[in-house]
Design an enzyme around this catalytic site. Structure first.
Site, PDB file in Angstrom:
ATOM      1  N   HIS A   1       0.715  -1.218   0.006  1.00  0.00           N
ATOM      2  CA  HIS A   1       0.024   0.012  -0.037  1.00  0.00           C
ATOM      3  C   HIS A   1       0.848   1.176  -0.173  1.00  0.00           C
ATOM      4  CE1 HIS A   1      -3.645   2.449   1.597  1.00  0.00           C
ATOM      5  NE2 HIS A   1      -2.462   3.059   1.941  1.00  0.00           N
ATOM      6  N   GLU A   2       1.825   1.354   0.911  1.00  0.00           N
ATOM      7  CA  GLU A   2       2.744   2.372   0.943  1.00  0.00           C
ATOM      8  C   GLU A   2       3.780   2.402  -0.223  1.00  0.00           C
ATOM      9  OE1 GLU A   2       1.658   4.269   3.112  1.00  0.00           O
ATOM     10  OE2 GLU A   2       0.989   3.473   5.047  1.00  0.00           O
TER      11      GLU A   2
END
Length: 268
Positions: free
Chosen positions: A56-57
C-alpha cells in the site's frame, strides 16, 4: 548505484514475506493441528496484512515518483521496508493493533510525499488513490480461487484464512477511500477543493482515522458497513460464513465456533 540500492527490495520485507509463506504452508498442511493450526492462521493472516501494508505504502511512493517526487527513493520508500516509513507506528503497528483487537483492516498513516514537487490535480489525486487501489487488487488476488471456482483440494482452514484476509483488504480499501481528513479518500478530493475549504479541514486531519474507528464501534454503523463488505465479498465468491470462520480461527485466544473448528481441523 545509489539509485539502485534505494530501490532494492529490503531484506526486512523479504523476511516478512518468507515468514508469511511459511505460516501459509503450515495452515495448508494443517501442521500441528488443534491450537497449532489456529496459531498458524494468526501468523499467516497477520503476515499477509503487513505485506499488504507495505505494498500500500509502496504504491503511494511509486506513483509519487512517476508524478514528480523523486525524493521518495532517497527516503527508502521504494524498498518496501516498513522501518523506513516516516510514521512506522501509524503505518504498521497501529493497523496491526486494529486487526488483533477488532478483527478489521483499518489503514494507517501514509509515507511522506513532497507534494510541492508534483504538478497537476489529477496527479495528486492519483498518488492518494494508489494505496486503496492496491488493497482492492490484493483482495482480488486473495479471492481468485473463489471466483475462479478453483477451491477443489484447498484445505478448509486455508480457505477460511484467505477469506478473512480478503475481508481485511476490502475493509481497508473501503475505509481508506472515505473522503475523511487524514485518509487517502480525502487526499483524492483535496486537490479539487478551494484553498479556504482546505484550511478549514486541515485541523481535523490528525483525528480522521480515530473518528472512523469510533464510528465503527457503533452497532448500527458497524452492521451497515460490514453488510456492504459482505456484499462485495459475496460478489467475489466468498460467503459470510467463510470469512467469519477465518476471523474465528484468527482470534485463537477466544472461543471458536464449533462448526468452524471442526471443518478446519482445529478440533477433532
Amino acid at each position: 548505484m545509489a539509485v539502485a540500492v534505494s530501490r532494492r527490495i529490503s531484506p526486512v520485507f523479504l523476511g516478512i514475506a518468507a515468514a508469511t509463506a511459511a505460516a501459509g504452508w503450515a495452515v495448508w498442511s494443517r501442521a500441528g493441528g488443534g491450537i497449532g493450526l489456529a496459531v498458524a492462521v494468526f501468523l499467516f493472516v497477520t503476515g499477509a496484512w503487513v505485506v499488504s501494508l507495505c505494498l500500500h505504502e509502496y504504491a503511494h511512493a511509486r506513483t509519487a515518483l512517476h508524478c514528480g517526487d523523486r525524493s521518495v527513493a532517497a527516503k527508502g520508500y521504494l524498498t518496501l521496508n516498513p522501518l523506513r516509513y516516516t510514521h512506522a507506528v501509524l503505518s504498521v503497528l497501529l493497523p496491526v493493533l486494529f486487526l488483533v483487537t477488532g478483527g478489521i483492516g483499518l489503514p494507517g498513516g501514509a509515507v511522506f510525499v513532497e507534494r510541492h514537487r508534483i504538478r497537476g490535480r489529477w496527479r495528486h489525486s492519483l498518488v492518494s488513490a494508489a494505496g486503496p487501489l492496491t488493497n482492492a487488487l490484493f483482495a482480488l488476488v486473495c479471492t481468485a480461487p473463489f471466483w475462479l471456482g478453483a477451491l477443489d483440494g484447498v484445505p478448509p482452514g486455508f480457505r477460511f484464512a484467505l477469506a478473512f484476509t480478503a475481508l481485511l483488504q476490502v475493509t481497508a480499501a473501503a475505509l481508506n477511500a472515505l473522503p475523511v481528513p487524514g485518509l487517502d479518500g480525502y487526499g483524492v478530493v483535496e486537490p479539487w477543493l478551494s484553498e479556504r475549504a482546505r484550511r478549514r479541514v486541515e485541523p481535523f486531519a490528525p483525528y480522521g482515522l480515530l473518528a472512523v474507528f469510533v464510528l465503527l464501534l457503533a452497532p448500527e454503523v458497524n452492521g451497515v458497513f460490514f453488510g456492504l463488505v459482505d456484499g462485495v465479498l459475496g460478489a467475489l465468491g466468498v460467503t459470510g460464513a467463510e470469512s467469519s470462520c477465518g476471523r474465528d480461527l484468527y482470534r485463537f485466544w477466544r472461543e471458536t465456533d464449533p462448526a468452524c473448528a471442526f471443518l478446519s481441523g482445529v478440533t477433532g
